[in-house]
Design a protein around this motif. Structure first.
Motif, mmCIF file in Angstrom:
data_model
loop_
_atom_site.group_PDB
_atom_site.id
_atom_site.type_symbol
_atom_site.label_atom_id
_atom_site.label_comp_id
_atom_site.label_asym_id
_atom_site.label_seq_id
_atom_site.Cartn_x
_atom_site.Cartn_y
_atom_site.Cartn_z
ATOM 1 N N SER A 83 22.210 66.834 43.093
ATOM 2 C CA SER A 83 22.275 68.162 43.704
ATOM 3 C C SER A 83 23.199 69.053 42.900
ATOM 4 O O SER A 83 24.243 68.616 42.406
ATOM 5 N N TYR A 84 22.794 70.307 42.802
ATOM 6 C CA TYR A 84 23.623 71.338 42.189
ATOM 7 C C TYR A 84 23.781 72.445 43.226
ATOM 8 O O TYR A 84 22.792 72.966 43.745
ATOM 9 N N VAL A 85 25.034 72.770 43.554
ATOM 10 C CA VAL A 85 25.327 73.822 44.523
ATOM 11 C C VAL A 85 26.277 74.818 43.861
ATOM 12 O O VAL A 85 27.272 74.421 43.249
ATOM 13 N N TYR A 86 25.954 76.108 44.005
ATOM 14 C CA TYR A 86 26.754 77.146 43.364
ATOM 15 C C TYR A 86 26.895 78.342 44.293
ATOM 16 O O TYR A 86 25.907 78.832 44.839
ATOM 17 N N GLN A 87 28.141 78.790 44.489
ATOM 18 C CA GLN A 87 28.432 80.021 45.216
ATOM 19 C C GLN A 87 29.216 80.909 44.262
ATOM 20 O O GLN A 87 30.347 80.567 43.872
ATOM 21 N N LYS A 88 28.621 82.035 43.857
ATOM 22 C CA LYS A 88 29.201 82.912 42.847
ATOM 23 C C LYS A 88 30.639 83.314 43.200
ATOM 24 O O LYS A 88 30.926 83.737 44.309
ATOM 25 N N GLY A 89 31.524 83.121 42.223
ATOM 26 C CA GLY A 89 32.912 83.521 42.381
ATOM 27 C C GLY A 89 33.746 82.620 43.271
ATOM 28 O O GLY A 89 34.896 82.928 43.565
ATOM 29 N N PHE A 90 33.192 81.468 43.696
ATOM 30 C CA PHE A 90 33.947 80.615 44.602
ATOM 31 C C PHE A 90 33.813 79.129 44.301
ATOM 32 O O PHE A 90 34.805 78.412 44.217
ATOM 33 N N TYR A 91 32.586 78.633 44.118
ATOM 34 C CA TYR A 91 32.377 77.202 44.219
ATOM 35 C C TYR A 91 31.209 76.752 43.349
ATOM 36 O O TYR A 91 30.193 77.425 43.255
ATOM 37 N N LYS A 92 31.376 75.576 42.707
ATOM 38 C CA LYS A 92 30.280 74.929 41.989
ATOM 39 C C LYS A 92 30.419 73.424 42.198
ATOM 40 O O LYS A 92 31.531 72.888 42.143
ATOM 41 N N SER A 93 29.284 72.748 42.446
ATOM 42 C CA SER A 93 29.334 71.322 42.724
ATOM 43 C C SER A 93 28.150 70.600 42.085
ATOM 44 O O SER A 93 27.028 71.098 42.102
ATOM 45 N N HIS A 94 28.432 69.431 41.531
ATOM 46 C CA HIS A 94 27.409 68.500 41.056
ATOM 47 C C HIS A 94 27.566 67.229 41.876
ATOM 48 O O HIS A 94 28.663 66.658 41.927
ATOM 49 N N ILE A 95 26.488 66.803 42.512
ATOM 50 C CA ILE A 95 26.523 65.622 43.376
ATOM 51 C C ILE A 95 25.413 64.689 42.900
ATOM 52 O O ILE A 95 24.260 65.102 42.784
ATOM 53 N N TYR A 96 25.755 63.429 42.628
ATOM 54 C CA TYR A 96 24.755 62.489 42.140
ATOM 55 C C TYR A 96 25.085 61.073 42.604
ATOM 56 O O TYR A 96 26.243 60.742 42.850
ATOM 57 N N GLY A 97 24.045 60.262 42.748
ATOM 58 C CA GLY A 97 24.266 58.891 43.181
ATOM 59 C C GLY A 97 22.975 58.207 43.562
ATOM 60 O O GLY A 97 21.884 58.630 43.176
ATOM 61 N N GLY A 98 23.109 57.156 44.355
ATOM 62 C CA GLY A 98 21.950 56.371 44.736
ATOM 63 C C GLY A 98 22.058 55.835 46.144
ATOM 64 O O GLY A 98 23.095 55.986 46.810
ATOM 65 N N SER A 99 20.971 55.211 46.598
ATOM 66 C CA SER A 99 20.946 54.664 47.957
ATOM 67 C C SER A 99 20.016 53.461 48.038
ATOM 68 O O SER A 99 19.128 53.277 47.204
ATOM 69 N N ILE A 100 20.263 52.666 49.059
ATOM 70 C CA ILE A 100 19.404 51.539 49.432
ATOM 71 C C ILE A 100 18.961 51.811 50.858
ATOM 72 O O ILE A 100 19.784 52.134 51.718
ATOM 73 N N ILE A 101 17.652 51.684 51.127
ATOM 74 C CA ILE A 101 17.141 51.975 52.459
ATOM 75 C C ILE A 101 16.303 50.812 52.974
ATOM 76 O O ILE A 101 15.542 50.198 52.226
ATOM 77 N N GLY A 102 16.492 50.507 54.242
ATOM 78 C CA GLY A 102 15.667 49.522 54.935
ATOM 79 C C GLY A 102 14.929 50.205 56.063
ATOM 80 O O GLY A 102 15.514 51.015 56.798
ATOM 81 N N LEU A 103 13.633 49.934 56.174
ATOM 82 C CA LEU A 103 12.798 50.551 57.209
ATOM 83 C C LEU A 103 12.184 49.471 58.076
ATOM 84 O O LEU A 103 11.758 48.420 57.581
ATOM 85 N N PHE A 104 12.113 49.758 59.387
ATOM 86 C CA PHE A 104 11.483 48.845 60.336
ATOM 87 C C PHE A 104 10.630 49.660 61.292
ATOM 88 O O PHE A 104 11.091 50.648 61.854
#
Length: 181
Positions: A83-104
């Motif tokens: 994910s890339y999130v940007y708010q002009k003049g205030f905030y910038k973020s890079h978010i990355y990773g992974g997950s494991i999911i189980g479904l029933f």
């Protein structure tokens, strides 16, 4: 991220997933003549795409995933997210990773899920005369339930590890739309 933005992204994702489901039905008709190995017959691909734009605001998320169906009731899968999130003049973020999911799926229309997600968060803040960075790991354990119709599941999930500080998500309870083709 504000709650209104999350709600808008949910509606956008819902619309996109419904379109993808229509495309998937047509693609399945075209692929009926091809043969797959035993393993790949049990694999489903899916994921999410999020786009949010506003006045000086940008939010882009891509999250592909895959599951392996052991039988009609249980599946296990892996996912990745950026994910890339940007708010002009205030905030910038890079978010990355992974997950494991189980479904029933106790019955065809109900899907229960457990998902362990590990994300790296790199935030940069711009303030008057003082810029700073806030980098951290965020771990989430989502327990969810949803209504399933063919390859689409719509429901709610709860992050049992949610804490107000150093968290990617505003609330512990979140709506979701899950699609696997």
């Amino acid at each position: 991220m504000e709650k209104n933005t999350s709600i808008n992204l949910t509606f956008i994702l819902c619309f996109m997933f419904l379109i993808c489901n229509v495309i998937n039905i047509n693609a399945q008709d075209l692929n009926k003549t091809k043969t797959k190995s035993e393993f790949w017959e049990h694999v489903q691909l899916g994921g999410g795409l999020g786009l949010g734009f506003g006045s000086g605001y940008t939010n882009i998320t891509i999250a592909p995933s895959a599951i392996y169906n052991f039988n009609e009731k249980t599946a296990l899968g892996l996912g990745t997210q950026y994910s890339y999130v940007y708010q002009k003049g205030f905030y910038k973020s890079h978010i990355y990773g992974g997950s494991i999911i189980g479904l029933f799926n106790p019955i065809q229309q109900i899907q229960l899920s457990a998902e362990l997600e590990q994300l790296r968060v790199n935030n940069s803040y711009e303030t008057t005369g003082n810029d700073f960075k806030d980098d951290f790991w965020n771990t989430a354990l989502f327990i969810g339930a949803g209504y399933r119709s063919q390859s689409v599941t719509i429901g709610l999930r709860y992050n049992v590890l949610h804490k107000d500080k150093n968290n990617v998500y505003v609330d512990a309870l979140m709506p979701f739309i899950r699609i696997y083709f």
